[in-house]
Design an enzyme around this catalytic site. Sequence first.
Site, PDB file in Angstrom:
ATOM      1  CB  THR A  82      -0.825  -0.085   1.304  1.00 44.35           C
ATOM      2  OG1 THR A  82      -1.637  -1.233   1.213  1.00 44.35           O
ATOM      3  CG2 THR A  82      -1.621   1.130   1.606  1.00 44.35           C
TER       4      THR A  82
ATOM      5  NE  ARG B 255      -8.473  -7.786   1.905  1.00 41.65           N
ATOM      6  CZ  ARG B 255      -7.432  -6.984   2.072  1.00 41.65           C
ATOM      7  NH1 ARG B 255      -7.228  -5.997   1.213  1.00 41.65           N
ATOM      8  NH2 ARG B 255      -6.590  -7.151   3.060  1.00 41.65           N
ATOM      9  CB  VAL B 256     -13.178  -3.707   2.542  1.00 42.45           C
ATOM     10  CG1 VAL B 256     -12.694  -2.393   3.119  1.00 42.45           C
ATOM     11  CG2 VAL B 256     -14.252  -3.458   1.482  1.00 42.45           C
ATOM     12  N   GLY B 257      -9.781  -4.009   2.793  1.00 45.35           N
ATOM     13  CA  GLY B 257      -8.669  -4.117   3.735  1.00 45.35           C
ATOM     14  C   GLY B 257      -8.692  -2.995   4.764  1.00 45.35           C
ATOM     15  CG  ASP B 258      -4.883  -1.895   6.279  1.00 44.39           C
ATOM     16  OD1 ASP B 258      -4.783  -2.722   5.351  1.00 44.39           O
ATOM     17  OD2 ASP B 258      -4.056  -0.986   6.478  1.00 44.39           O
TER      18      ASP B 258
ATOM     19  CB  THR C 236       1.880  -0.430   4.276  1.00 42.48           C
ATOM     20  OG1 THR C 236       2.150  -1.474   3.331  1.00 42.48           O
ATOM     21  CG2 THR C 236       3.170  -0.130   5.016  1.00 42.48           C
ATOM     22  N   GLY C 237       0.626  -3.289   4.892  1.00 46.00           N
ATOM     23  CA  GLY C 237       0.861  -4.675   5.301  1.00 46.00           C
ATOM     24  C   GLY C 237      -0.409  -5.494   5.228  1.00 46.00           C
TER      25      GLY C 237
ATOM     26  N   GLY D  74      -3.811  -6.416   5.711  1.00 42.76           N
ATOM     27  CA  GLY D  74      -4.973  -5.627   6.094  1.00 42.76           C
ATOM     28  C   GLY D  74      -5.799  -6.251   7.194  1.00 42.76           C
TER      29      GLY D  74
END
Length: 287
Positions: A151, A179-182, A201-202, A204
């Site tokens: 990210t 899909r939704v990440g952080d 970043t990383g 999620g």
Amino acid sequence: MTAIVVHGGAGAITLDRHDRLRAGVRAAAEAGDAILAAGGSALDAVVAAVRVLEDDPEFNAGHGSVLTRDGTVETDASVMDGAQRFGAVAAVPDLGCAVALARAVLESGEHVLLAGPAAWRFAEEVGIRPAPPGSLVTERSRRRLAESKGTVGAVARDGEGRFASATSTGGISGKRSGRVGDSPIAGAGTWADHAMAASATGDGEAIIRVALTHAIAMRLAAGSSLREAASIALDDLRRTTGGNAGVIAIDRGGIVGLQLSPAMPVASIVREGAEITRVDHMGDRLS
Ligand code: GLY
């Protein structure tokens, strides 16, 4: 004093890409710094910096985003300022400038998060167009190289002492559509308040489970230094989830770029009166 810090994602980066990634985050930091130097806001600066990386196919955001398992690009992004105003978009197909749409969500003030293809209706209202279908897909993303792409994000403090944070991503390679990440979640991928700003970043799912950036803000408020707060929060993420992450953060006393992963390109520009300090490097690795 003004300062901007930019990251290009935590991951494993092959040596031949180091220079390109460092040049990319440096260019992004320059774009944000130009706004701060002209008296602009931290919010404008972080959005400008992240827009540079969304247009750079080396990074996992906008053009060059990783692909869903359907071979499409769906992007997530958010922005937050020190007044805790927040705007985000999630899982929006073919969106090359997700951070700009997130900013528009923040400015509109009606909602904080718009998701999926329906977000295009709001984009049209604010004059943001989708990229032509498939045009954000690069050959590298298509080949799904083992090399990970992280990210992107930026944090800043402006001349009036205000903080802001912005984060943008294509998410994780091979994710399910939807899909939704952080990155579009307040307190997970992005946080800003009156005392600090952070962008993560990383992994999620791991970052959401420990509310990584909010955890750093709470530790700072409880008296830790920024570095201690980031380091303890990352260590907690590792112990709780076994996941990987990196973070950049800024407060009144300084800046931090710290990660669990082997590498995370970071660039910062700090102005104190006539003195300008520019640094681009890989973030510090937490042992
Ligand atoms: N940190 C980016 C993601 O997991 O979506």
